[in-house]
Design a protein around this motif. Structure first.
Motif, PDB file in Angstrom:
ATOM      1  N   VAL A  47       0.817  -1.211   0.000  1.00  0.00           N
ATOM      2  CA  VAL A  47       0.000   0.000   0.000  1.00  0.00           C
ATOM      3  C   VAL A  47       0.851   1.260   0.000  1.00  0.00           C
ATOM      4  O   VAL A  47       0.344   2.347  -0.292  1.00  0.00           O
ATOM      5  N   LEU A  48       2.138   1.139   0.300  1.00  0.00           N
ATOM      6  CA  LEU A  48       3.030   2.298   0.209  1.00  0.00           C
ATOM      7  C   LEU A  48       3.391   2.601  -1.236  1.00  0.00           C
ATOM      8  O   LEU A  48       3.943   3.657  -1.524  1.00  0.00           O
ATOM      9  N   SER A  49       3.157   1.660  -2.118  1.00  0.00           N
ATOM     10  CA  SER A  49       3.269   1.818  -3.568  1.00  0.00           C
ATOM     11  C   SER A  49       4.708   1.784  -4.086  1.00  0.00           C
ATOM     12  O   SER A  49       5.012   1.101  -5.053  1.00  0.00           O
ATOM     13  N   HIS A  50       5.613   2.540  -3.469  1.00  0.00           N
ATOM     14  CA  HIS A  50       6.974   2.669  -3.996  1.00  0.00           C
ATOM     15  C   HIS A  50       7.847   1.451  -3.723  1.00  0.00           C
ATOM     16  O   HIS A  50       8.927   1.321  -4.292  1.00  0.00           O
ATOM     17  N   GLU A  51       7.415   0.541  -2.863  1.00  0.00           N
ATOM     18  CA  GLU A  51       8.263  -0.567  -2.454  1.00  0.00           C
ATOM     19  C   GLU A  51       7.775  -1.898  -3.023  1.00  0.00           C
ATOM     20  O   GLU A  51       6.581  -2.109  -3.237  1.00  0.00           O
ATOM     21  N   LEU A  52       8.741  -2.792  -3.285  1.00  0.00           N
ATOM     22  CA  LEU A  52       8.436  -4.185  -3.559  1.00  0.00           C
ATOM     23  C   LEU A  52       8.777  -4.979  -2.311  1.00  0.00           C
ATOM     24  O   LEU A  52       9.935  -4.983  -1.855  1.00  0.00           O
ATOM     25  N   LEU A  80      13.562   4.827  -0.074  1.00  0.00           N
ATOM     26  CA  LEU A  80      13.113   4.999   1.299  1.00  0.00           C
ATOM     27  C   LEU A  80      13.495   3.769   2.118  1.00  0.00           C
ATOM     28  O   LEU A  80      13.576   2.655   1.579  1.00  0.00           O
ATOM     29  N   PHE A  81      13.711   3.975   3.402  1.00  0.00           N
ATOM     30  CA  PHE A  81      14.064   2.958   4.408  1.00  0.00           C
ATOM     31  C   PHE A  81      15.550   2.606   4.388  1.00  0.00           C
ATOM     32  O   PHE A  81      16.072   2.138   5.391  1.00  0.00           O
ATOM     33  N   ILE A  82      16.236   2.783   3.265  1.00  0.00           N
ATOM     34  CA  ILE A  82      17.676   2.520   3.214  1.00  0.00           C
ATOM     35  C   ILE A  82      18.386   3.547   4.090  1.00  0.00           C
ATOM     36  O   ILE A  82      18.206   4.763   3.912  1.00  0.00           O
ATOM     37  N   ASP A  83      19.215   3.082   5.021  1.00  0.00           N
ATOM     38  CA  ASP A  83      19.941   4.016   5.893  1.00  0.00           C
ATOM     39  C   ASP A  83      21.443   3.786   5.854  1.00  0.00           C
ATOM     40  O   ASP A  83      22.172   4.253   6.736  1.00  0.00           O
ATOM     41  N   SER A  84      21.922   3.084   4.819  1.00  0.00           N
ATOM     42  CA  SER A  84      23.351   2.795   4.739  1.00  0.00           C
ATOM     43  C   SER A  84      24.162   3.998   4.303  1.00  0.00           C
ATOM     44  O   SER A  84      25.366   4.081   4.587  1.00  0.00           O
ATOM     45  N   TYR A  85      23.537   4.947   3.607  1.00  0.00           N
ATOM     46  CA  TYR A  85      24.282   6.116   3.138  1.00  0.00           C
ATOM     47  C   TYR A  85      23.563   7.429   3.392  1.00  0.00           C
ATOM     48  O   TYR A  85      24.095   8.496   3.100  1.00  0.00           O
ATOM     49  N   LYS A  86      22.351   7.370   3.986  1.00  0.00           N
ATOM     50  CA  LYS A  86      21.572   8.567   4.285  1.00  0.00           C
ATOM     51  C   LYS A  86      20.500   8.172   5.297  1.00  0.00           C
ATOM     52  O   LYS A  86      20.301   6.976   5.567  1.00  0.00           O
TER      53      LYS A  86
END
Length: 473
Positions: free
Chosen positions: A227-232, A256-262
């Motif tokens: 339902v967030l649409s942008h994610e698989l 979004l959700f990736i926090d390894s570089y930001k």
């Protein structure tokens, strides 16, 4: 000679979203919808196929139109559009294409003797009494078919569930017999919609659309758009019938959700709906997905990233990159097109390109092209206003001493170059006002090692960005 593999993996003038990749023989084939550049709706073009050698993922070949939308007997006038398809090999060794037209709630099937030949309509999925799946009294509408064949049984996954619509319960699996058309086991739900997510483990990532199914390491992986649409996302089971357990996000088309570089809550690209699946190619696993271009929902392009399936079956989320199919970073020398940017943003943050039918306004940079749909040519980044950033990941840099960029437009200022989105400026390239493409260069010493490159426009006006060159001498 092998070519370097970029994202998007197809030419910049091609728009194949909803990619379902499969390896047949020594080639990987991708099947998907077919958007139209500058179109007013999703999936306006006919189904085409592209393929690449399994050991050369930068060398894709156009296989041609495999199925025109007026081939379906209920669409002879071509008024309905071909939504996201999937392909499976039947027990007879032939290739079966499953799809849904945008004006119908039933699943159509076409067949071909080879993976990228001209498919011929062969029927609709139906119950034993002839009633088409999706039209029985208790059926829910069919959408986005995903298929897996094992022995003489084919597992068909379908569904579309807008948040708040309590009439849609989730993605469902229907079992078909050896004729690839007849239902032998009625639909059963395998992933809940938002209205029915409570207590399921899918909370916050309930099913929206884009059902896909794969088998890996003895496990069944259900891949879908939440339902967030942008994610698989993905869920795992020991059986194709479930129960499926929610496991996480594989990729987000805004990172979004990736926090390894930001920070994990910071988008780095303009997202939108997403659809794709996983595939093993030459011993490595990849996720295929799509990004949004031209400031709209309707010009989507396929991308791919290498993933890891761990011993416990989990798949860590991967970053969007410019080098997904390359097997590693790109060479830190030579010319690169700007359209392979995997980060694109400006001072005004936006998580998505907007709702279907909306267009991003003049605040935002976008990847676009000058030529009409279907014509070959190079894409570029338009509307680089002050504060706009285009980022590219990753390059294996050794002795990079100078960078040249190709720009045009009514702007004056400079590109500030960084190796991290929030890093120190390692150099600047002065830019002028020019109506035709022009090259500007400056000494920029990129540290040795694997790095991203970010170009931020500082100045006034708006420019277009076509590409850059990394120079070692």
């Amino acid at each position: 000679m092998k070519k370097q593999a970029f994202n998007p993996y197809l030419p910049s003038w091609e728009y194949i979203p909803d990619g379902e990749p499969y390896v047949f023989g020594d080639r990987v084939y991708v099947y998907g919808s077919h958007d139209r550049f500058g179109g007013y709706a999703y999936c306006q073009n006919d189904y085409v196929c592209w393929s690449a050698p399994v050991d050369d993922l930068g060398n894709w070949r156009y296989e041609g139109v495999i199925y025109p939308r007026n081939e379906d007997p209920q669409n002879k006038d071509g008024q309905m559009l071909l939504f996201a398809p999937d392909v499976t090999v039947g027990p007879d060794g032939r290739y079966y294409l499953y799809y849904v037209l945008d004006g119908l709630n039933v699943v159509s099937v076409a067949v071909c003797d080879e993976p990228a030949g001209r498919y011929q309509f062969c029927g609709y999925v139906h119950y034993e009494d002839g009633t088409r799946l999706g039209e029985a009294e208790t059926d829910e509408p069919q959408f986005d078919p995903g298929v897996l064949t094992e022995g003489d049984r084919t597992y068909l996954y379908t569904g579309f569930c807008m948040p708040g619509d309590e009439s849609r319960h989730g993605s469902m699996v229907t079992v078909l017999g050896p004729d690839m058309l007849t239902v032998v086991r009625k639909p059963e739900f395998v992933a809940p919609s938002r209205s029915y997510e409570a207590g399921t483990g899918f909370e916050g990532h309930a099913f929206f659309e884009a059902s896909s199914i794969r088998k890996a390491g003895g496990r069944y992986y259900f891949i879908y758009s939440s339902v967030l649409s942008h994610e698989l996302c993905y869920a795992v089971s020991q059986s194709p019938l479930g129960p499926f357990r929610y496991m996480g996000t594989i990729v987000s088309n805004c990172d979004l959700f990736i926090d390894s570089y930001k920070p994990g809550d910071r988008p780095m690209y303009y997202g939108g709906n997403n659809h794709g699946s996983i595939v093993e190619i030459a011993g490595e696993w990849y996720i295929f997905y799509h990004r949004h271009t031209n400031g709209t929902n309707y010009s989507r392009q396929g991308c791919m990233e290498k993933i890891r399936i761990l011993e416990d079956g989990t798949i860590p989320q991967v970053e969007m990159t410019s080098c997904g199919g390359n097997g590693g970073p790109l060479k830190g020398e030579g010319e690169y097109p700007a359209y392979i940017a995997c980060s694109l943003y400006c001072r005004d943050y936006a998580l998505t390109v907007g709702a279907p039918g909306e267009w991003m306004d003049c605040r935002f940079p976008k990847i676009t092209q000058d030529q009409p749909d279907g014509a070959e040519g190079e894409a570029y980044i338009a509307n680089m206003c002050p504060g706009a950033v285009a980022g590219f990941k990753y390059f294996e840099c050794r002795g990079v001493k100078r960078i040249a960029v190709r720009t045009r437009g009514g702007a004056r200022g400079r590109f500030l170059v960084r190796t991290a989105w929030d890093g120190e400026v390692i150099g600047s390239i002065e830019l002028g006002w020019n109506n035709e493409w022009k090259i500007y260069s400056a000494e920029v010493a990129v540290p040795d090692g694997v790095h991203a490159l970010y170009f931020e426009f500082e100045g006034y006006g708006r420019l277009s960005f076509a590409g850059f060159e990394l120079m070692t001498a």
